[in-house]
Design a protein around this motif. Structure first.
Motif: not given
Length: 212
Positions: A2-7, A9-13, A28-30
């Motif tokens: 699983a990945r959880k961005p720290n930005r 508008g980008y949910p965990a998935f 950078t953004v995913y």
């Protein structure tokens, strides 16, 4: 995995993963279509390390040593007169980032000066060992690093001061859920470089619910 961005508008998935795959992340953004050179390089080097360790039946400590070597990969292009705001885009080309700063600041040496310097090294007893030849860039670097570590540092303009790799982290997990967390500090609290291996910490623990 699983990945959880720290930005925002980008949910965990979650991602479907298979054995033998290597994933790399950058700042950078995913959904950035461009893979940073440091990510591509890191994935290739990690895969080479794993293949070497498996092929030669090496142990955990040798694996860790080789992974730290990967994290020490410095391919940062020379600053070549660029100011910090422009030069920061070069960081995507190197896994390890030596101390860099705003070239316009009189207190901050250029990245190529820092890379060629031989800074003071702190040994395991906390004593300083000096090289016989210490150039001006090293002295300026030590002074700036020490100043930035003050409890109440003087106010600075945006994008000034030093930036670089401060710590390196390796996390290993075996098939039984036993985890090993290792972190290497590269600078002491006063901003002095620490000799590789003397600022290492290791924590071992069992992951709860691994087999549930």
């Amino acid at each position: 995995m699983a990945r959880k961005p720290n930005r925002r508008g980008y949910p965990a998935f979650r991602e479907t993963t298979q054995r033998g795959e290597v994933y790399g992340l950058s700042n950078t953004v995913y959904d950035d279509p461009e893979t940073w050179p440091k990510v591509k390089m890191g994935k290739e080097k990690v895969m080479d390390v794993i293949e070497d360790v498996v092929k030669n039946a090496l142990g955990e400590e040798e694996l860790v040593r080789k992974l730290y070597d990967v994290l020490d990969t410095d391919t940062l292009p020379k600053q070549e007169g660029q100011d910090f705001e422009d030069y920061i885009y070069q960081l995507r080309h190197s896994i390890y980032i030596p101390p860099i700063g705003n070239e316009e600041s009189k207190d901050v040496p250029r990245a190529d000066e820092i890379a060629s310097a031989q800074p003071e090294v702190i040994n395991g007893n906390g004593h300083a060992e000096h090289h016989t030849a210490i150039n001006n860039a090293q002295g300026r670097l030590a002074a700036v690093l020490q100043a930035t570590e003050r409890p109440t540092p003087p106010p600075q303009a945006p994008m000034t001061g030093l930036y670089g790799t401060q710590r390196q982290t390796i996390i290993l997990v075996d098939w039984e859920g036993n985890a090993s967390f290792r972190e290497r500090s590269l600078w002491d609290p006063k901003g002095h470089p620490i000799q590789r291996g003397y600022g290492d910490m290791k924590f071992e623990f069992k992951i709860d619910g691994w087999n549930s």
